[in-house]
Design a protein around this motif. Structure first.
Motif, PDB file in Angstrom:
ATOM      1  N   ALA B 383       0.951  -1.298   0.065  1.00  0.00           N
ATOM      2  CA  ALA B 383       0.073  -0.029   0.133  1.00  0.00           C
ATOM      3  C   ALA B 383       0.916   1.094  -0.017  1.00  0.00           C
ATOM      4  O   ALA B 383       0.524   2.115  -0.620  1.00  0.00           O
ATOM      5  CB  ALA B 383      -1.073  -0.015   1.172  1.00  0.00           C
ATOM      6  N   PHE B 384       2.037   1.347   0.694  1.00  0.00           N
ATOM      7  CA  PHE B 384       2.908   2.385   0.777  1.00  0.00           C
ATOM      8  C   PHE B 384       3.377   2.481  -0.493  1.00  0.00           C
ATOM      9  O   PHE B 384       3.591   3.851  -0.940  1.00  0.00           O
ATOM     10  CB  PHE B 384       3.858   2.102   1.868  1.00  0.00           C
ATOM     11  CG  PHE B 384       4.501   3.543   2.725  1.00  0.00           C
ATOM     12  CD1 PHE B 384       4.013   4.065   3.388  1.00  0.00           C
ATOM     13  CD2 PHE B 384       5.676   4.002   1.945  1.00  0.00           C
ATOM     14  CE1 PHE B 384       4.549   5.148   3.874  1.00  0.00           C
ATOM     15  CE2 PHE B 384       6.330   5.174   2.284  1.00  0.00           C
ATOM     16  CZ  PHE B 384       5.845   5.812   3.285  1.00  0.00           C
ATOM     17  N   LEU B 385       3.705   1.500  -1.218  1.00  0.00           N
ATOM     18  CA  LEU B 385       4.380   1.704  -2.539  1.00  0.00           C
ATOM     19  C   LEU B 385       3.613   2.321  -3.415  1.00  0.00           C
ATOM     20  O   LEU B 385       3.787   3.197  -4.113  1.00  0.00           O
ATOM     21  CB  LEU B 385       4.865   0.202  -3.072  1.00  0.00           C
ATOM     22  CG  LEU B 385       5.578   0.338  -4.429  1.00  0.00           C
ATOM     23  CD1 LEU B 385       6.791   1.061  -4.544  1.00  0.00           C
ATOM     24  CD2 LEU B 385       5.887  -1.100  -4.824  1.00  0.00           C
ATOM     25  N   ILE B 386       2.252   2.033  -3.640  1.00  0.00           N
ATOM     26  CA  ILE B 386       1.169   2.299  -4.258  1.00  0.00           C
ATOM     27  C   ILE B 386       1.048   3.991  -4.117  1.00  0.00           C
ATOM     28  O   ILE B 386       1.116   4.926  -4.662  1.00  0.00           O
ATOM     29  CB  ILE B 386      -0.051   1.952  -4.284  1.00  0.00           C
ATOM     30  CG1 ILE B 386      -0.138   0.518  -4.438  1.00  0.00           C
ATOM     31  CG2 ILE B 386      -1.282   2.614  -5.099  1.00  0.00           C
ATOM     32  CD1 ILE B 386      -0.333   0.110  -5.854  1.00  0.00           C
ATOM     33  N   GLY B 387       0.917   4.202  -2.757  1.00  0.00           N
ATOM     34  CA  GLY B 387       0.881   5.842  -2.274  1.00  0.00           C
ATOM     35  C   GLY B 387       2.044   6.536  -2.631  1.00  0.00           C
ATOM     36  O   GLY B 387       1.968   7.753  -3.298  1.00  0.00           O
ATOM     37  N   SER B 388       3.383   6.015  -2.603  1.00  0.00           N
ATOM     38  CA  SER B 388       4.603   6.496  -2.858  1.00  0.00           C
ATOM     39  C   SER B 388       4.477   6.933  -4.400  1.00  0.00           C
ATOM     40  O   SER B 388       4.891   7.960  -4.792  1.00  0.00           O
ATOM     41  CB  SER B 388       5.725   5.874  -2.681  1.00  0.00           C
ATOM     42  OG  SER B 388       6.018   5.485  -1.428  1.00  0.00           O
ATOM     43  N   ALA B 389       4.067   6.114  -5.268  1.00  0.00           N
ATOM     44  CA  ALA B 389       4.054   6.195  -6.696  1.00  0.00           C
ATOM     45  C   ALA B 389       3.142   7.254  -6.992  1.00  0.00           C
ATOM     46  O   ALA B 389       3.165   8.051  -7.829  1.00  0.00           O
ATOM     47  CB  ALA B 389       3.914   4.706  -7.381  1.00  0.00           C
ATOM     48  N   ALA B 390       1.832   7.323  -6.373  1.00  0.00           N
ATOM     49  CA  ALA B 390       0.730   8.230  -6.706  1.00  0.00           C
ATOM     50  C   ALA B 390       1.191   9.794  -6.291  1.00  0.00           C
ATOM     51  O   ALA B 390       1.105  10.432  -7.082  1.00  0.00           O
ATOM     52  CB  ALA B 390      -0.392   7.928  -5.940  1.00  0.00           C
ATOM     53  N   ILE B 391       1.922   9.741  -4.988  1.00  0.00           N
ATOM     54  CA  ILE B 391       2.484  11.246  -4.730  1.00  0.00           C
ATOM     55  C   ILE B 391       3.491  11.681  -5.547  1.00  0.00           C
ATOM     56  O   ILE B 391       3.745  12.915  -5.711  1.00  0.00           O
ATOM     57  CB  ILE B 391       2.865  11.053  -3.057  1.00  0.00           C
ATOM     58  CG1 ILE B 391       2.507  12.696  -2.689  1.00  0.00           C
ATOM     59  CG2 ILE B 391       3.983  10.530  -2.846  1.00  0.00           C
ATOM     60  CD1 ILE B 391       2.609  12.609  -1.126  1.00  0.00           C
ATOM     61  N   SER B 392       4.319  10.851  -6.104  1.00  0.00           N
ATOM     62  CA  SER B 392       5.452  11.266  -7.136  1.00  0.00           C
ATOM     63  C   SER B 392       4.809  11.662  -8.383  1.00  0.00           C
ATOM     64  O   SER B 392       5.956  11.775  -9.208  1.00  0.00           O
ATOM     65  CB  SER B 392       6.300   9.953  -6.957  1.00  0.00           C
ATOM     66  OG  SER B 392       6.820   9.675  -5.913  1.00  0.00           O
ATOM     67  N   ALA B 393       3.636  11.578  -8.628  1.00  0.00           N
ATOM     68  CA  ALA B 393       3.043  12.058  -9.835  1.00  0.00           C
ATOM     69  C   ALA B 393       3.531  11.039 -11.138  1.00  0.00           C
ATOM     70  O   ALA B 393       4.094  11.428 -12.257  1.00  0.00           O
ATOM     71  CB  ALA B 393       3.252  13.334 -10.254  1.00  0.00           C
ATOM     72  N   LEU B 394       3.149   9.644 -10.666  1.00  0.00           N
ATOM     73  CA  LEU B 394       3.787   8.751 -11.901  1.00  0.00           C
ATOM     74  C   LEU B 394       2.358   8.110 -12.391  1.00  0.00           C
ATOM     75  O   LEU B 394       1.686   7.949 -11.674  1.00  0.00           O
ATOM     76  CB  LEU B 394       4.497   7.585 -11.032  1.00  0.00           C
ATOM     77  CG  LEU B 394       5.832   8.286 -10.380  1.00  0.00           C
ATOM     78  CD1 LEU B 394       6.681   6.918  -9.854  1.00  0.00           C
ATOM     79  CD2 LEU B 394       6.768   8.647 -11.654  1.00  0.00           C
TER      80      LEU B 394
END
Lengths: 316, 669
Positions: B383-394
């Motif tokens: 879940a944290f990986l998905i959140g990280s990718a989302a907040i990095s505008a990927l």
């Protein structure tokens, strides 16, 4: 519609098939330029096949991120390359991603690769990831400023529209275009880990960025990552070609001969760009890693300057 | 609809009061979070329904409380229902997370009563339709969140964080009170309807804009008013941190939008220069600060500052376009900003929950002592990986969509007639691009150091997966991040009524387009299709894996890490949180933060360990706050003497004051 789908499919296969050849060609030219004979141009294909057949040696501390990354990096890069017009603009799915989205797609690939570098928990992986993200943090904005400049000119961020505009009569010679071209080439050099930013042939660990990040990879994983980096080089050359040298690209709905001409023109462009890259790399030395920020900072400033010039000359 | 929402708020308030009495019981935690979950879910559904069926909007209600001649006005319009949706989605997720996380709370009596009150306060701000109710709810929200920040007041640093928060919140409210005073004018029409009917003159509305930027901006975390945020947000219990970062900053954005876009009348063009510039600076400084942090929760709090900056870039562009009558472009910029409000609420809550799960499992917030958690907390890590990718505008996640729309809005700016804007907006675009790229570096660090690699401490090596409730909250939000990324058209369409009421027009309908593409202006200009990208990436990756496993090799051998032939078993040989950001610190930090590295090398023969110390300065603090604090201290010291006068001294003082006042009065008349 069916023709467009055919062109799209053809394009996907062409970029995949040509990418290793381009890499082999650049290596060959570089070898010839320094007076060596060099491996044959098909050597990268052989290397890839050899790696694909080997087993993977996986570090004990590797997680699923490490194992999924090669596939995701390859997929993202390939999809990005398939959406850049190479020999024809009438791609069926070109509307799925404009230039900003393609840049971001490559960003997704880099994000995963940097995480994979940290996954095993070695110092080399970490140094590679850390430096790669530093380089990206300057290269990506520079690239986006180039996109800004182009889209201000062409009124679009779609690569096919930009290519069509650049083929048209109302382009002319513009200062901002020249600045954008220089910035784009600098970004392409940095993004593809070429000299003077990084050395694709080095095995001196302390000077390398991309190679340090993927140090723990082996077998089919390494093959996929290598193939992805070949495709990425091809992608950048295609972008430069379709924006700054759009001659010969077949438009949507052109006939079979036009498409063939486009293909020939594309191969010619690749050969020329590959030769220039090899010549440039032989002529220049690699720079220290903390000079890279100056290099890319210059690219970013050129991009901003190009965009500003466009904004200002809009009225006049 | 409106009555139902007010009943939800009343339920939350009653729960808060009941929790005061029940807090010592065992069931209290489950009861409070359960009821909060129920009430916020109901309010969320109501907000969603009213946003999707705009016919139900426009209800208003006056309760006979508050100022006697005014009453308390509440109104549910499109803008309010959108922000209610954000508030209650975040609230429901935090309550769900709290069901599991709150069980480990050491002092439930300090958390349980204020949690539902905080939720109620945020809902009330959004529903309020007169200045008094708005300010009352705003202050209620601030104070209840302050109480939550102070829940663990004995931990080092928390008391100071709470004090600074209280100070900045009061300062912000003061600015808002002045703003409403100016808006209401001499006649004192405090209801929003009266203000809307009589917008202030141009100079006064400029002053109001600056006051609102101070009032709402300090709550949202605009640089240089952000100093309290990275101290106070991490100090609260983690699900409250998620609410403060993910939701309360959005309520501040609501305050800005409500006053500036709705109440203040037509904007002047220089607003469109000031606000995006502030937003751009906030975005870049926020993410650079985030990159320098070792504390996971503080990193997330600084990243909130960055995202608030991105939102304000969009809002400011909308002001610039609206001032020049380009309503279509204003609609695009405002859509981008509001979509980012929604997206940031999703992924920031998710990331804070992840940090909370890590904190619960290891007791650590310092990334230097974490690592390797992906093996022991696989769901949290995913879940944290998905959140990280989302907040990095990927792509294909949701953060990319809103930043892409912001870029598209920036590309429309050459049509603006003012020269300053022509120069400024591309520069802001460069700042936005820079912050997006740095955000990716920041979250490579956050995820890579916390979850990947090898454990850096025994607690990290022995961590266990978090509880089911927390997992449900995180995975649910992760699914929403992906959904909003691949089907953005529906989300943009849902925003249409909000944009319509604020700018008078809205983006073209997106849902009928082929393959759910989004086309903000025209197909030939720009389009994006997250669904197709996601599908193609999944297809290419799956196909590649299948073909290679079938035709080439699927063999795997496990072995120690290669590491160029010299693997070292000590986890200290890995890259650390400090070292991964070192190149960026060198490039950006030596000027912006006056970063200095000192190496303390022991002399030959001494076996003491060598030390590398990095010093960072917070420049806004040094330049702006430290002198003010020093001045206040100086004046207070001098005034302190007044407390030790003799009775004669006091009498003289009183007499002198009286004479002085009489003199002033005479001169005045």
């Amino acid at each position: 519609m069916i023709l467009d789908a055919l062109v799209q499919l053809c394009q996907m296969m062409v970029v995949l098939a040509l990418a290793p050849l381009l890499a082999g060609y650049v290596r060959k030219v570089k070898a010839l330029l320094v007076g060596r004979r060099g491996p044959p141009m098909v050597q990268p294909y052989r290397d890839l096949l050899r790696l694909l057949r080997k087993e993977v040696v996986l570090a004990d501390s590797a997680s699923w991120v490490f194992r999924a990354t090669p596939y995701l990096v390859f997929a993202a890069t390939w999809v990005g390359a398939a959406l850049v017009p190479t020999f024809a603009t009438g791609l069926l799915f070109s509307y799925a991603a404009d230039m900003i989205a393609i840049v971001a797609l490559l960003g997704s690939a880099r994000f995963m690769l940097a995480l994979a570098g940290l996954d095993v928990g070695t110092s080399f992986g970490g140094i590679g990831s850390s430096r790669e993200m530093m380089i990206a943090s300057l290269a990506e904005p520079a690239m986006l400023m180039v996109v800004f400049t182009l889209s201000l000119l062409a009124g679009s961020t779609q690569l096919s529209s930009i290519a069509a505009f650049m083929q048209g009569p109302d382009v002319g010679l513009r200062v901002s275009l020249a600045l954008a071209l220089v910035a784009l080439v600098m970004v392409a050099i940095a993004e593809n880990a070429r000299i003077p930013v990084d050395n694709p042939a080095t095995h001196l660990e302390l000077t390398m960025v991309h190679e340090a990040m993927i140090l723990e990879y082996s077998g089919r994983y390494l093959a996929l990552i290598e193939l992805a980096s070949f495709v990425k080089l091809l992608l950048y050359i295609s972008v430069i070609g379709c924006v700054f040298a759009p001659w010969g690209i077949a438009a949507a709905g052109d006939g079979f001969t036009a498409t063939l001409t486009g293909l020939a023109a594309y191969v010619g462009k690749l050969a020329l760009a590959g030769f220039l890259l090899a010549a440039f790399e032989t002529a220049i030395a690699k720079m220290r890693v903390f000079r890279v920020s100056d290099f890319l900072g210059a690219a970013l400033m050129l991009g901003v300057l190009a965009a500003l010039l466009r904004f200002v000359s809009r009225l006049t | 609809m409106l009555e139902g929402l007010l009943w939800c708020i009343a339920t939350l308030l009653a729960t808060g009061v009941a929790a005061l009495a029940l807090a010592r019981r065992r069931v209290a935690s489950a009861l409070v979070y359960g009821i909060s979950l129920g009430a916020t879910s109901v309010a969320f559904s109501a907000a969603l329904a009213s946003l999707l069926a705009p016919a139900a909007l426009g209800g208003s209600l006056t309760l006979p409380v508050g100022l006697p001649w005014l009453g308390a006005h509440f109104r549910l319009d499109a803008l309010a229902s959108f922000f209610l949706l954000v508030v209650n989605l975040g609230g429901a997720a935090a309550s769900l997370f709290g069901l599991g996380y709150g069980r480990h709370e050491e002092s439930p009596g300090r958390v349980l009563p204020f949690f539902p009150a905080f939720l109620a306060g945020m809902n009330l701000v959004v529903l309020a339709a007169d200045a008094f109710t708005f300010l009352f709810a705003w202050e209620f929200m601030s104070l209840s969140s302050w109480a939550l920040v102070m829940a663990h007041h004995r931990r080092p640093g928390n008391a100071a964080a709470g004090y600074l928060y209280l100070l900045m919140a009061s300062f912000g409210t003061l600015a808002l009170i002045l703003a409403f005073g100016l808006l209401a004018g001499p006649t004192g029409g405090y209801s929003f309807e009266a203000i809307r009917l009589a917008p202030p003159a141009a100079t006064i509305s400029g002053v109001v804009l600056v006051l609102v930027l101070i009032g709402a901006g300090s709550k949202a975390g605009l640089v240089p008013l952000h100093v309290w945020l990275p101290l106070a947000h991490p100090a609260a219990p983690t699900h409250v941190s998620a609410l403060m970062s993910g939701v309360m900053t959005k309520v501040a954005v609501y305050g800005f939008v409500r006053i500036v876009f709705d109440l203040l009348g037509p904007p002047a063009w220089w607003w469109g220069a000031l606000v995006p510039l502030l937003g751009g600076i906030t975005a870049v400084l926020g993410v650079l600060y985030a990159l320098m942090q070792d504390d996971l929760k503080r990193l997330l709090a600084y990243s909130t500052v960055e995202n608030v900056g991105i939102i304000f870039i969009g809002l400011g562009l909308a002001l610039a376009f609206e001032a020049n009558g380009m309503t279509g472009a204003a609609a695009l910029a405002l859509t981008a900003a509001l979509l980012h409000v929604f997206n940031h609420a999703l992924f920031k809550s998710l990331l804070f929950f992840g940090a909370g799960a890590v904190l619960g499992a290891t007791g650590e917030r310092n990334m230097e002592r974490l690592g390797g958690l992906i093996h022991r907390m696989p769901r949290t890590a995913f879940a944290f990986l998905i959140g990280s990718a989302a907040i990095s505008a990927l792509p294909p996640f949701n953060g990319f969509v809103s930043e892409w729309l912001t870029f598209q809005a920036i590309l429309l700016s050459p049509a603006l007639p003012q020269w300053l804007l022509k120069f400024l907006v591309p520069a802001v675009g460069a700042l936005l691009a820079l912050s997006a790229a740095l955000a990716a570096a920041c979250f490579v660090k956050a995820f890579g150091i916390t979850f990947l690699g090898r454990p850096r401490s025994p607690v990290a090596a022995e961590a266990g997966e978090t509880d089911r409730w927390s997992q449900a909250a995180m995975l649910g939000l992760a699914a929403l991040c992906l959904l909003a990324g691949i089907l953005p058209g529906y989300f943009i369409d849902a925003l249409a009524p909000v944009i319509q009421t604020l700018t008078g027009t809205s983006l073209p309908r997106q849902e009928q387009l082929d393959w759910l593409t989004i086309v903000p202006i025209a197909q030939s200009r720009s389009s994006y299709n997250g669904l197709l990208l996601f599908f193609f990436i999944a297809l290419a990756a799956g196909l590649g894996a299948e073909v290679i496993h079938r035709l080439a090799s699927a063999a795997v051998r496990r072995s120690p890490a290669w590491d160029c032939g010299f693997p070292d078993a000590s986890p200290a040989t890995q890259y650390t949180a400090g070292s991964i950001s070192q190149p960026i610190r060198r490039v950006f930090g030596s000027v912006l933060f006056r970063a200095r590295e000192e190496v303390d090398l022991p002399p030959p023969g001494d076996t003491r360990a060598a030390r590398l110390r990095v010093r960072l300065r917070d420049v806004p603090w040094d330049v702006l706050y430290a002198p003010i604090a020093g001045m206040v201290g100086f004046v207070a010291d001098r005034l302190n003497k007044l407390q030790f006068l003799t009775i004669r001294g006091y009498l003289t003082l009183v007499f002198g004051a009286l004479v002085a006042l009489l003199m002033v009065l005479t001169v005045w008349q």
